[in-house]
Design a protein around this motif. Sequence first.
Motif, PDB file in Angstrom:
ATOM      1  N   MET A   1       0.850  -1.169   0.000  1.00 49.77           N
ATOM      2  CA  MET A   1       0.000   0.000   0.000  1.00 49.77           C
ATOM      3  C   MET A   1       0.891   1.226   0.000  1.00 49.77           C
ATOM      4  SD  MET A   1      -2.986  -0.957   2.742  1.00 49.77           S
ATOM      5  CE  MET A   1      -1.812  -1.249   4.052  1.00 49.77           C
ATOM      6  N   GLN A   4      -3.565   6.565   0.082  1.00 48.21           N
ATOM      7  CA  GLN A   4      -4.891   6.440   0.688  1.00 48.21           C
ATOM      8  C   GLN A   4      -5.862   5.705  -0.238  1.00 48.21           C
ATOM      9  OE1 GLN A   4      -5.930   7.001   3.778  1.00 48.21           O
ATOM     10  NE2 GLN A   4      -3.828   7.512   4.256  1.00 48.21           N
ATOM     11  N   CYS A   6      -5.089   3.040  -1.940  1.00 43.70           N
ATOM     12  CA  CYS A   6      -4.840   1.630  -1.614  1.00 43.70           C
ATOM     13  C   CYS A   6      -5.553   1.264  -0.315  1.00 43.70           C
ATOM     14  CB  CYS A   6      -3.352   1.365  -1.451  1.00 43.70           C
ATOM     15  SG  CYS A   6      -2.370   1.698  -2.923  1.00 43.70           S
ATOM     16  N   VAL A   7      -5.445   2.150   0.667  1.00 42.95           N
ATOM     17  CA  VAL A   7      -6.104   1.921   1.949  1.00 42.95           C
ATOM     18  C   VAL A   7      -7.608   1.794   1.743  1.00 42.95           C
ATOM     19  CG1 VAL A   7      -6.635   2.964   4.196  1.00 42.95           C
ATOM     20  CG2 VAL A   7      -4.306   3.040   3.309  1.00 42.95           C
ATOM     21  N   GLN A  11     -10.009  -1.313   2.712  1.00 43.96           N
ATOM     22  CA  GLN A  11     -11.151  -1.082   3.602  1.00 43.96           C
ATOM     23  C   GLN A  11     -12.442  -1.607   2.980  1.00 43.96           C
ATOM     24  OE1 GLN A  11     -10.784   3.185   4.102  1.00 43.96           O
ATOM     25  NE2 GLN A  11     -10.118   2.922   6.236  1.00 43.96           N
ATOM     26  N   ASP A  24      -7.419  -2.936  11.406  1.00 42.93           N
ATOM     27  CA  ASP A  24      -6.587  -1.757  11.557  1.00 42.93           C
ATOM     28  C   ASP A  24      -5.587  -1.741  10.409  1.00 42.93           C
ATOM     29  OD1 ASP A  24      -5.461   0.555  13.030  1.00 42.93           O
ATOM     30  OD2 ASP A  24      -3.731  -0.770  13.241  1.00 42.93           O
ATOM     31  N   ILE A  25      -5.540  -0.637   9.684  1.00 40.28           N
ATOM     32  CA  ILE A  25      -4.625  -0.504   8.555  1.00 40.28           C
ATOM     33  C   ILE A  25      -3.519   0.463   8.941  1.00 40.28           C
ATOM     34  CG2 ILE A  25      -4.379   0.229   6.166  1.00 40.28           C
ATOM     35  CD1 ILE A  25      -7.325  -0.574   5.759  1.00 40.28           C
ATOM     36  N   ASP A  26      -2.291  -0.005   8.844  1.00 41.18           N
ATOM     37  CA  ASP A  26      -1.111   0.812   9.140  1.00 41.18           C
ATOM     38  C   ASP A  26      -0.381   1.046   7.826  1.00 41.18           C
ATOM     39  OD1 ASP A  26       1.391   1.823   9.842  1.00 41.18           O
ATOM     40  OD2 ASP A  26       1.496   0.634  11.686  1.00 41.18           O
ATOM     41  N   LEU A  27      -0.604   2.206   7.227  1.00 40.85           N
ATOM     42  CA  LEU A  27      -0.018   2.521   5.924  1.00 40.85           C
ATOM     43  C   LEU A  27       1.504   2.593   6.008  1.00 40.85           C
ATOM     44  CD1 LEU A  27      -0.429   3.230   2.950  1.00 40.85           C
ATOM     45  CD2 LEU A  27      -0.755   5.606   3.639  1.00 40.85           C
ATOM     46  N   GLN A  30       2.729  -0.821   6.239  1.00 45.72           N
ATOM     47  CA  GLN A  30       2.112  -1.605   5.165  1.00 45.72           C
ATOM     48  C   GLN A  30       1.564  -2.930   5.689  1.00 45.72           C
ATOM     49  OE1 GLN A  30       4.782  -1.914   1.821  1.00 45.72           O
ATOM     50  NE2 GLN A  30       4.392   0.186   1.236  1.00 45.72           N
ATOM     51  N   VAL A  32      -2.030  -4.850   7.722  1.00 47.59           N
ATOM     52  CA  VAL A  32      -3.430  -4.819   8.112  1.00 47.59           C
ATOM     53  C   VAL A  32      -3.630  -5.887   9.184  1.00 47.59           C
ATOM     54  CG1 VAL A  32      -5.807  -5.134   7.313  1.00 47.59           C
ATOM     55  CG2 VAL A  32      -4.098  -4.156   5.771  1.00 47.59           C
TER      56      VAL A  32
END
Length: 76
Positions: A1, A4, A6-7, A11, A24-27, A30, A32
């Motif tokens: 990712m 945003q 990609c996020v 999602q 929880d997504i941590d960009l 990278q 999830v």
Amino acid sequence: MSCQGCVGAVQRVLGKMDGVESFDIDLKEQKVTVKGNVQPEAVLQTVSKTGKKTSFWEAEAPADPEGKPAETVAVA
């Protein structure tokens, strides 16, 4: 990712997946983390449908206080 967009794609697919209670997504990292009554392989396949490279995170995710395991998937 990498952005945003990609996020948002991740999602959308996780939000529609049966059994997912939260994620929880941590960009920056990278990754999830998905919590719920889901099979790890199903999460991996679902997220990979976004076109992003996916793999399981090497470190084992700890269980939450309620004793439910969390699966962590790296998304590049």
